[in-house]
Motif scaffolding. Structure first.
Motif, short mmCIF file in Angstrom:
data_model
loop_
_atom_site.label_atom_id
_atom_site.label_comp_id
_atom_site.label_asym_id
_atom_site.label_seq_id
_atom_site.Cartn_x
_atom_site.Cartn_y
_atom_site.Cartn_z
N PHE A 102 -1.70 2.79 3.53
CA PHE A 102 -1.22 3.00 2.17
C PHE A 102 -2.10 4.01 1.44
O PHE A 102 -3.24 3.71 1.09
N MET A 104 -1.97 7.28 -1.64
CA MET A 104 -1.19 7.85 -2.75
C MET A 104 -0.46 9.10 -2.30
O MET A 104 0.65 9.38 -2.78
N ALA A 107 2.69 7.92 -0.73
CA ALA A 107 3.55 7.35 -1.77
C ALA A 107 4.21 8.45 -2.59
O ALA A 107 5.41 8.38 -2.89
N HIS A 108 3.44 9.48 -2.94
CA HIS A 108 4.00 10.59 -3.73
C HIS A 108 5.02 11.39 -2.91
O HIS A 108 6.04 11.83 -3.45
N GLU A 111 8.19 9.42 -2.83
CA GLU A 111 8.86 9.52 -4.13
C GLU A 111 9.56 10.88 -4.26
O GLU A 111 10.70 10.96 -4.73
N SER A 161 8.58 3.92 -1.79
CA SER A 161 7.45 4.65 -2.40
C SER A 161 6.72 3.76 -3.40
O SER A 161 5.48 3.80 -3.49
N GLN A 162 7.46 2.93 -4.13
CA GLN A 162 6.82 2.02 -5.09
C GLN A 162 6.04 0.93 -4.36
O GLN A 162 4.96 0.51 -4.82
N PHE A 164 4.60 1.39 -1.48
CA PHE A 164 3.40 2.09 -1.03
C PHE A 164 2.38 2.19 -2.16
O PHE A 164 1.19 2.00 -1.94
N LYS A 165 2.85 2.51 -3.36
CA LYS A 165 1.93 2.59 -4.50
C LYS A 165 1.25 1.25 -4.74
O LYS A 165 0.05 1.19 -5.00
N ARG A 166 2.01 0.17 -4.64
CA ARG A 166 1.42 -1.16 -4.82
C ARG A 166 0.44 -1.45 -3.68
O ARG A 166 -0.61 -2.06 -3.91
#
Length: 178
Positions: A102, A104, A107-108, A111, A161-162, A164-166
């Motif tokens: 995981f 950022m 994740a980005h 997204e 993606s959310q 992954f952010k978590r």
């Protein structure tokens, strides 16, 4: 047992990476072929008989150069955006680290992929509206594009993606507690 799972996951990701490259290159070639044949057809209207793999828009080209340019521009945008998605997938797969999955960056990228999928959905909607408009006026019959899958996929990728952010937040919290 755990090392077998890691190895299998890494192999699957490697295969997906290679398949993404193949798809990306194929979509780039397709987009480039349509773009080049479109450019040629602007100079030589007869080239609009065979834009890509037998696809003929000569009747539309003769009817209205402006409408012809709109349709082909949407087709180029559709194909180009699909290629861009696979470029982003390649970037995301190259950044995946199995020890710390995981991040950022990933994740980005996920997204961004969801936003591009929404863009593809919008282009397909515009194309379908234009095809419907042509059919009503009996200018040319164009096949409609399916739009459902892109919107659904965009939603799913956005949710992932959310997640992954978590996951990044949880990893960061765990690193701080150690």
């Amino acid at each position: 047992m755990e090392t077998i799972g890691k190895t299998r996951t890494e192999q699957i990701l490697r295969v997906m990476y290679v398949l993404s490259w193949i798809t990306f290159i194929g979509l780039l070639i397709k987009t480039g072929a349509i773009l080049i044949s479109f450019g040629v057809s602007l100079i030589n209207p007869e080239a609009s008989h065979n834009l890509y793999k037998g696809w003929s828009l000569h009747g539309l080209r003769v009817h209205s150069l402006w409408l012809y340019m709109q349709v082909v521009s949407l087709v180029i945008a559709f194909s180009g955006l699909k290629a861009y998605i696979f470029y982003l997938v390649i970037k995301a797969l190259s950044k995946v680290n199995m020890t710390n999955p995981f991040t950022m960056d990933v994740a980005h990228l996920l997204e961004k992929i969801s936003y591009v999928l929404i863009g593809i959905w919008a282009v397909a909607l515009l194309y379908n509206a234009q095809a419907e408009w042509f059919a009503k006026r009996q200018i040319i019959n164009l096949d409609q594009w399916s739009t459902d899958g892109f919107f659904l996929m965009a939603g799913l990728v956005f949710i992932i993606s959310q997640i992954f952010k978590r996951g990044v937040e949880i990893q960061t919290e765990n690193e701080l507690t150690v």
